[in-house]
Design a protein around this motif. Structure first.
Motif, PDB file in Angstrom:
ATOM      1  N   ALA A  24     -44.558 -39.470  18.651  1.00 25.28           N
ATOM      2  CA  ALA A  24     -43.057 -39.955  18.541  1.00 25.28           C
ATOM      3  C   ALA A  24     -42.676 -40.468  20.009  1.00 25.28           C
ATOM      4  O   ALA A  24     -42.035 -41.271  20.262  1.00 25.28           O
ATOM      5  N   VAL A  27     -43.497 -43.990  20.477  1.00 24.82           N
ATOM      6  CA  VAL A  27     -42.427 -45.032  19.823  1.00 24.82           C
ATOM      7  C   VAL A  27     -41.376 -45.122  20.668  1.00 24.82           C
ATOM      8  O   VAL A  27     -40.962 -46.238  20.969  1.00 24.82           O
ATOM      9  N   GLN A  28     -40.699 -44.101  21.090  1.00 24.15           N
ATOM     10  CA  GLN A  28     -39.548 -44.042  21.766  1.00 24.15           C
ATOM     11  C   GLN A  28     -39.893 -44.546  23.247  1.00 24.15           C
ATOM     12  O   GLN A  28     -39.011 -45.277  23.816  1.00 24.15           O
ATOM     13  N   GLY A  42     -42.520 -46.353   9.274  1.00 22.94           N
ATOM     14  CA  GLY A  42     -42.189 -46.569  10.676  1.00 22.94           C
ATOM     15  C   GLY A  42     -41.489 -47.855  11.045  1.00 22.94           C
ATOM     16  O   GLY A  42     -40.490 -48.017  11.831  1.00 22.94           O
ATOM     17  N   GLY A  57     -35.887 -41.348  13.333  1.00 26.73           N
ATOM     18  CA  GLY A  57     -36.385 -40.244  12.836  1.00 26.73           C
ATOM     19  C   GLY A  57     -35.894 -40.015  11.141  1.00 26.73           C
ATOM     20  O   GLY A  57     -36.701 -39.642  10.615  1.00 26.73           O
ATOM     21  N   THR A  60     -37.002 -42.533   9.106  1.00 27.82           N
ATOM     22  CA  THR A  60     -38.691 -42.073   8.713  1.00 27.82           C
ATOM     23  C   THR A  60     -38.815 -40.941   7.504  1.00 27.82           C
ATOM     24  O   THR A  60     -39.609 -40.988   6.576  1.00 27.82           O
ATOM     25  N   TYR A  90     -42.618 -35.103  13.873  1.00 24.59           N
ATOM     26  CA  TYR A  90     -42.420 -36.355  14.426  1.00 24.59           C
ATOM     27  C   TYR A  90     -41.050 -37.024  14.028  1.00 24.59           C
ATOM     28  O   TYR A  90     -40.554 -37.618  14.948  1.00 24.59           O
ATOM     29  N   SER A  91     -40.179 -36.582  13.184  1.00 27.27           N
ATOM     30  CA  SER A  91     -38.831 -37.081  12.817  1.00 27.27           C
ATOM     31  C   SER A  91     -37.849 -36.650  13.801  1.00 27.27           C
ATOM     32  O   SER A  91     -37.169 -37.324  14.257  1.00 27.27           O
ATOM     33  N   LEU A  94     -38.567 -38.110  17.282  1.00 25.52           N
ATOM     34  CA  LEU A  94     -38.208 -39.539  17.358  1.00 25.52           C
ATOM     35  C   LEU A  94     -36.805 -39.572  17.761  1.00 25.52           C
ATOM     36  O   LEU A  94     -36.276 -40.406  18.577  1.00 25.52           O
ATOM     37  N   ASP A  95     -36.031 -38.491  17.161  1.00 23.03           N
ATOM     38  CA  ASP A  95     -34.300 -38.798  17.426  1.00 23.03           C
ATOM     39  C   ASP A  95     -34.236 -38.017  18.791  1.00 23.03           C
ATOM     40  O   ASP A  95     -33.307 -38.413  19.629  1.00 23.03           O
ATOM     41  N   LYS A  98     -34.990 -40.044  21.785  1.00 23.10           N
ATOM     42  CA  LYS A  98     -34.243 -41.381  22.020  1.00 23.10           C
ATOM     43  C   LYS A  98     -33.795 -41.925  23.373  1.00 23.10           C
ATOM     44  O   LYS A  98     -33.164 -40.876  24.087  1.00 23.10           O
TER      45      LYS A  98
END
Length: 281
Positions: A24, A27-28, A42, A57, A60, A90-91, A94-95, A98
């Motif tokens: 994660a 990604v961010q 994704g 997130g 996803t 993971y989700s 992800l958020d 951010k």
């Protein structure tokens, strides 16, 4: 003993949490920061984020729900449970992550490179511990079990389709840089899945007994004898099979030259080695 038993049970779950968080972060911290797309679920979530502002997130997680039915039917329940844990972490990560900016870079290529490597390391850790982060990972796992295809290669194939969608929404330049990230990601996953890099060495020598003795004592590796016969001389010979790590290959070659300068030597890549003295799944 009880503490060790508990660690063996909890350790893989902690590893999955670590791998999912690292993925994660990649990604961010790198992919989104560079404005890149991605593959699979994704990649779709990234497109929805760039175009509609929807949380990466959350989207996803929601888009992965149908794939869990496939995983539940086709692979082990343990895999599905570990995947669910990985996907939830993971989700959420992800958020929560951010807007994070680990490095104030403006180079898209660096974002693609480091995003792919870190994402591959995170996902690879989860894979080695028996789970995944959902998406095409589940499909790749099913195909690996049925046909033996490498997971990273399978993921690259499926992700190419999502790349075409990214081309339409994000433009050709971003799509091509995204391909660099996806390729780096898949190669990193395969490298971690394959375990310790090693070489398989086949040796044909007239001094096989002495050679194996020195391999045991000086290189610290075992060897296997196979019976062979020369096609020209029809002479019976021992064929030695030995697997060594990359740092040991130079030492092994030096020992072979000292014992038998005329030995016939074949060195091949060993993509995965499992057994005593090596990392196991």
């Amino acid at each position: 003993m009880q503490l060790w038993h508990n660690l063996k049970k909890v350790g893989p779950l902690l590893g999955i949490v670590l791998g999912a968080t690292l993925a994660a972060y990649s990604v961010q911290g790198f992919i989104v920061h560079a404005g890149l797309g991605g593959g699979g679920i994704g990649g779709i979530a990234l497109i929805l984020f760039y175009t509609l502002g929807l949380p990466i997130g959350l989207m996803t997680f929601l888009m992965n729900i149908p794939l869990f039915f496939l995983g539940w039917r086709e692979v082990s329940r343990q895999f599905v449970i570990k995947t669910l844990i990985g996907l939830v972490i993971y989700s959420i990560a992800l958020d929560l992550l951010k807007g994070i900016r680990p490095l104030p870079f403006e180079d898209i290529f660096l974002g693609a490179l480091y995003g792919g490597v870190l994402g591959g390391i995170g996902s690879g850790i989860v894979f080695r511990l028996g789970g995944s982060l959902g998406g095409t990972d589940i499909i790749a796992k099913v195909i690996q079990r049925r046909f033996g295809w490498a997971m990273g290669t399978t993921m690259l194939f499926f992700n190419a389709f999502i790349l075409l969608i990214s081309w339409a929404f994000l433009g050709p330049k971003i799509a091509l840089y995204s391909l660099v990230s996806m390729f780096t990601f898949s190669r990193t996953v395969d490298a971690i899945q394959g375990g310790i890099p090693a070489k398989s060495v086949t040796i044909i020598s007239n001094n096989s007994d002495m050679l194996v003795s020195r391999i045991h004592h000086e290189v610290g590796r075992g060897a296997t004898f196979l019976q062979g016969r020369g096609s020209f001389s029809a002479e019976e010979k021992n064929v030695i099979i030995c697997v060594v790590s990359m740092p040991e290959i130079g030492h092994l070659k030096r020992v072979i030259r000292e014992v038998d300068p005329h030995a016939f030597l074949i060195i091949q890549d060993a993509s995965e080695v499992v057994g005593q003295g090596w990392a196991v799944e």
